[in-house]
Design a protein around this motif. Sequence first.
Motif, PDB file in Angstrom:
ATOM      1  N   SER A  43     -13.862  54.347 -59.791  1.00 44.03           N
ATOM      2  CA  SER A  43     -13.423  54.557 -61.170  1.00 44.03           C
ATOM      3  C   SER A  43     -13.981  55.870 -61.708  1.00 44.03           C
ATOM      4  N   GLY A  46     -12.124  58.734 -60.215  1.00 41.99           N
ATOM      5  CA  GLY A  46     -10.829  58.885 -60.856  1.00 41.99           C
ATOM      6  C   GLY A  46     -10.933  59.579 -62.202  1.00 41.99           C
ATOM      7  N   LEU A  47     -11.938  59.206 -63.003  1.00 36.36           N
ATOM      8  CA  LEU A  47     -12.152  59.862 -64.290  1.00 36.36           C
ATOM      9  C   LEU A  47     -12.470  61.346 -64.095  1.00 36.36           C
ATOM     10  N   ILE A  50      -9.259  63.225 -63.271  1.00 42.48           N
ATOM     11  CA  ILE A  50      -8.438  63.436 -64.472  1.00 42.48           C
ATOM     12  C   ILE A  50      -9.027  64.558 -65.324  1.00 42.48           C
ATOM     13  N   GLY A 163      -8.130  49.318 -65.525  1.00 45.39           N
ATOM     14  CA  GLY A 163      -8.458  50.736 -65.394  1.00 45.39           C
ATOM     15  C   GLY A 163      -9.062  51.043 -64.037  1.00 45.39           C
ATOM     16  N   SER A 164      -9.917  50.157 -63.546  1.00 46.39           N
ATOM     17  CA  SER A 164     -10.532  50.346 -62.225  1.00 46.39           C
ATOM     18  C   SER A 164      -9.492  50.240 -61.119  1.00 46.39           C
ATOM     19  N   LEU A 167      -7.465  53.542 -61.269  1.00 50.47           N
ATOM     20  CA  LEU A 167      -8.241  54.708 -60.837  1.00 50.47           C
ATOM     21  C   LEU A 167      -8.571  54.639 -59.345  1.00 50.47           C
ATOM     22  N   SER A 168      -8.815  53.444 -58.834  1.00 45.26           N
ATOM     23  CA  SER A 168      -9.101  53.296 -57.396  1.00 45.26           C
ATOM     24  C   SER A 168      -7.884  53.670 -56.563  1.00 45.26           C
ATOM     25  N   LEU A 170      -5.505  55.694 -57.602  1.00 45.87           N
ATOM     26  CA  LEU A 170      -5.311  57.127 -57.830  1.00 45.87           C
ATOM     27  C   LEU A 170      -6.192  57.968 -56.912  1.00 45.87           C
ATOM     28  N   SER A 211       0.500  55.771 -58.944  1.00 43.91           N
ATOM     29  CA  SER A 211      -0.682  54.912 -59.041  1.00 43.91           C
ATOM     30  C   SER A 211      -0.567  53.914 -60.187  1.00 43.91           C
TER      31      SER A 211
END
Length: 295
Positions: A43, A46-47, A50, A163-164, A167-168, A170, A211
């Motif tokens: 996560s 991923g942040l 971004i 969200g996790s 993001l995982s 992604l 994603s």
Amino acid sequence: MARKLNKKHPIPFLILLVLHSCLLIFTFYKNKDRKRLTITLLSGMGLCFIFEYFVLSLFNAYRYKPKLFVNKDLDNFMGAILSQAIFVPFTVIFLTAFKIGWRGKAFFALFFAVIEKLFLRMGVHQNNWWKTRFTITLIPIFFYINDFWYQQLRIGTPIFQFGSLFLSILVNGLNLMYSMSILRKFRFGLGRWHRWKEHFMVAPIYSFTLSMTTALLIKKDSHAKGIISAFAFTKIMDMLVMRTGVAKQNFRHFLINNSIHLLMIFWAVLVKKWIYQDLNCKELDKGEECEKAGI
């Protein structure tokens, strides 16, 4: 050739790679909550991706110069991948796993600021409009965001669970796409010729869309129907990017293209199981229920 190596300045980045890899290995060796830490790590990555997409790809805040590739744009973004997939996230998960307080966080914020200044002096990093004071201000904020994210996964807050998952997927998708685009030279872009700078501006949008859709479909149904639906959507996306000329060259390669999509989808199925079943069972102590469910 973009893949031709240049050994002028890779050593500083390689030293950081070794140091942060050791930090990650130590973290997972000492901590038993490895599955939740893995999800939190992904996560955080991923942040970071971004953040880097907006700050580097779109607004050109700085430039990395690891000299791993002759092509300057490719070299720049490989430096970004090292930073956002390894250096920062590996440090952050160490701080979260060992519940390091504000003094430790301040130390590592200062560490990254000093590294940035050192890299500027060495010529392996260049700031455009970015300032080191932004680094030393924003890094601690991210440290606390990661701590909060980890706690929300422990609680089982739905928005952080989804969200996790997103993001995982992604992170895995971006890493696969970047790796295969370098090896096979398919690129995304606008117009007749696709430069690497364009590729790193357009490819993430493709990955974000895939994603998010994959996360929504697999969250709803991670069995055959959901998997088929997710795969069908990837083929629709592929058709669109090919017909509009956004993707060219070897993007039609059947084995490579479909392998990337299937890996992403089955990875999504696995991550969903971790987030929505395994972690909840561990946290809520539902051992007998989980065994009956085959978890």
